[in-house]
Structure formats: structure tokens, C-alpha cells
Enzyme design. Sequence first.
Site, PDB file in Angstrom:
ATOM      1  N   LYS A 145    -106.616   2.358 -25.232  1.00 12.89           N
ATOM      2  CA  LYS A 145    -107.196   3.372 -26.097  1.00 12.89           C
ATOM      3  C   LYS A 145    -106.377   3.547 -27.381  1.00 12.89           C
ATOM      4  CE  LYS A 145    -110.791   4.175 -23.622  1.00 12.89           C
ATOM      5  NZ  LYS A 145    -112.127   3.757 -24.110  1.00 12.89           N
ATOM      6  N   TYR A 189    -105.034   1.975 -19.425  1.00 11.22           N
ATOM      7  CA  TYR A 189    -106.049   2.730 -20.163  1.00 11.22           C
ATOM      8  C   TYR A 189    -105.452   3.293 -21.450  1.00 11.22           C
ATOM      9  CZ  TYR A 189    -109.485   6.485 -21.038  1.00 11.22           C
ATOM     10  OH  TYR A 189    -110.405   7.333 -21.593  1.00 11.22           O
TER      11      TYR A 189
END
Length: 260
Positions: free
Chosen positions: A158, A154
Amino acid sequence: MSIDLDGAVAVITGAGSGIGRAAAHAFVRRGARVVVTDVDGERAAAVAGELGERAVGGRCDVTSVGDLEAVRDLALDHFGRVDLVMNNVGILAVGPVEEIPLEAWQRVIDVNLLGVVRSNLVFLPLLLGQGSGHVVNTASTAGLLPYGFDRLPYTATKHAVVGLSESLALYLRPRGIGVSCLCPAGVATNIVEQVTLYGEQSQPRGPSFPVLDPETVGELVAQGVVDGRFLILTAPEAADEVREHGADVDAYLARLGKEI
């Protein structure tokens, strides 16, 4: 570069709940019409129902170019144009990095990063053709700072979304199209539904940011778009962390390392 939401048509992915739903409501309050999409079609339809005749709902899996093309066509058929695209889908794989399998990395990259890439391929030709519009990409403070090592796929995606958004802003601004990058900190959403756990869980220490409700974040997004802001933060304190990190990365990592 700002956009007038009054009369604009916005397409939002991941809008069946949380930030996406709240942004849809905030856009409509400013006069926009909204295409609400979600991988759960029933949720998308429910949110569209909340918004009435100014909205239409549809199912969209951002790993499918065909689904995104269908959403584009739905927007054009129903409202005649697209002015704003908000890429808001995200999933997490959580655990020690050595225990997160390659398939989990591939899934997170496919949704969080390549979902934005597919959206660009489908919607940017429309925006470029009309010489106006706006793109909002939802990243995270985990894409600005290094504390999210317990959710490394993640965090990596991001960071990639932040970099993609910055470069996209430089490319699109001369062509009449604005870009905003939303980097939320703590937000009370149901993203836990999109978390897959691996191995023994730990909670790395990092900056303590306030947890906001989605409605507040939706308003921040809408106002950020109207104001033409690139970076939209939900916690002003994050800006101080970003400045400290940028001033001396080695010192910043050393400080965080002592707190873990």
C-alpha cells in the site's frame, strides 16, 4: 483534475462487495455506466444486477493480464469507451514478519501492487489515446503511516501504491488524465475473507480512526473524483497523523514505539 461522471464509463476491480460495490452504486447515481468486476464472477454479476441496464458484470483476476484485457474489451463492446478505472483489489497476510513466508509476500505483491501495474498496461493506452480519463487506486492509511507491522506485506504494497499513484498523477495530469488515491482507514467490509494468518497474532497499537460503512466511502470516492482530489481519506484525523509523521519521522516512530 476532475471528471464528469454523468455519461462516463467506469471499470472497477474488486467490485463484488465492499468499497468497490459501494463506489459502483455511487458512480451510477451520478450518471455513470459501470463495468463491475470481481474474482468471484457471481458476485460481480449480482452487483451489476443491482445497478440494472447501466452496468455489466464480469469475472476478473487482476493477476492475469488476459482477464484485464477481457474486461477492457467487455467495456468497449458494451459501452463503447472507458473513462475511469478504479483499481480496488487487496489481500492481506497477517502475522509476525519473521513468520510470513516468501510465497505469501509474492502473492500479496502480485495482487495488491502488480495488479495495478497490469491494469495500467491494459487501460492507460486507451485513456492516453483519448486524452482524458481518471484512475483511482485504492491504497490505505497503512500506506501513509507505519503502524501496520502485523500485516507488513500489505503495508509495504500500500505504501508502493501511494508512491506509484503520486508519480502517475504527475505524469498523467499534463496528458488530460486525473489520478486519485483512496486511503481508507477503518471500513466495515468483508476483506477478512482475503486474510491469511501466520503465527501468533498481535494487535499493534496505532491511530484510532472511525470505522465507516462502505456506502459512505463509495460516496467519498465519487465526490473526490468529481472534485479532482488526489488524496481521498475516509478519516480526516488521518491527515493530522500524516502531518505529524512528515514533520519528524524519528519523533513519530518514538511515540508509536512507546504505545506498543
